[in-house]
Scaffold this motif. Sequence first.
Motif, mmCIF file in Angstrom:
data_model
loop_
_atom_site.group_PDB
_atom_site.id
_atom_site.type_symbol
_atom_site.label_atom_id
_atom_site.label_comp_id
_atom_site.label_asym_id
_atom_site.label_seq_id
_atom_site.Cartn_x
_atom_site.Cartn_y
_atom_site.Cartn_z
ATOM 1 N N UNK A 81 49.956 33.269 48.007
ATOM 2 C CA UNK A 81 49.685 34.603 47.464
ATOM 3 C C UNK A 81 48.415 34.589 46.619
ATOM 4 N N UNK A 82 48.289 33.597 45.749
ATOM 5 C CA UNK A 82 47.084 33.490 44.919
ATOM 6 C C UNK A 82 45.833 33.348 45.778
ATOM 7 N N UNK A 83 45.943 32.591 46.865
ATOM 8 C CA UNK A 83 44.789 32.377 47.736
ATOM 9 C C UNK A 83 44.369 33.672 48.433
ATOM 10 N N UNK A 84 45.328 34.526 48.745
ATOM 11 C CA UNK A 84 45.004 35.822 49.359
ATOM 12 C C UNK A 84 44.496 36.813 48.308
ATOM 13 N N UNK A 85 45.108 36.778 47.134
ATOM 14 C CA UNK A 85 44.756 37.717 46.068
ATOM 15 C C UNK A 85 43.388 37.397 45.470
ATOM 16 N N UNK A 86 43.104 36.119 45.333
ATOM 17 C CA UNK A 86 41.834 35.643 44.768
ATOM 18 C C UNK A 86 41.217 34.675 45.784
ATOM 19 N N UNK A 87 40.498 35.191 46.779
ATOM 20 C CA UNK A 87 40.061 34.352 47.901
ATOM 21 C C UNK A 87 38.951 33.341 47.589
ATOM 22 N N UNK A 88 38.299 33.479 46.454
ATOM 23 C CA UNK A 88 37.218 32.539 46.140
ATOM 24 C C UNK A 88 37.490 31.776 44.859
ATOM 25 N N UNK A 89 37.377 30.478 44.889
ATOM 26 C CA UNK A 89 37.149 29.657 46.069
ATOM 27 C C UNK A 89 38.437 29.532 46.882
ATOM 28 N N UNK A 90 38.315 29.412 48.191
ATOM 29 C CA UNK A 90 39.518 29.283 49.020
ATOM 30 C C UNK A 90 40.208 27.932 48.791
ATOM 31 N N UNK A 91 41.511 27.952 48.834
ATOM 32 C CA UNK A 91 42.297 26.718 48.702
ATOM 33 C C UNK A 91 42.538 26.120 50.081
ATOM 34 N N UNK A 92 42.838 26.966 51.046
ATOM 35 C CA UNK A 92 43.132 26.484 52.387
ATOM 36 C C UNK A 92 41.883 26.575 53.264
#
Length: 106
Positions: A81-92
Motif C-alpha cells: 500500500x505504501x509503495x502504491x501511495x508513495x511511488x517514489x522511490x519504488x520499493x518493488x
Amino acid sequence: MSDILLHGAGGSPFVRKVQIVLSEKGLAYEHVPTIPVSDPPPGLPFPGITPELRVHTPLGKIPFARIGDHWLADSSVIVAYLDRLYPNPPIYPSDPWDYARALWFE
C-alpha cells in the motif's frame, strides 16, 4: 500526530520491514509499541492489543497501521500500500521477473 501510525514490537522482523520502507521513502510516522497479545502479563513494558485495536488487526498480529484514514494489517500489505501511495522511490522492481523474485524473497 503523524498521518502514519505503526503498531508493533520493535524487535519483530515484520515491524522492522515496514520501518525500513517508511525510512527509505522518507515518510514520518509514529511507532506505538504494541505486543501481539490481548491480555499481556503484568510488568511488560508495552501494551497489548486492546479490544478497540483488535478491529484493526483481526488476526491479532503485528504490525498493523493507520495510514491516513485507513487501517491495514500484515507487513506485506502495508508495504504494498505504501509503495502504491508513495511511488517514489519504488520499493518493488518494475520488471515482472524481478518483482516476482522480490516478493519471493520477502
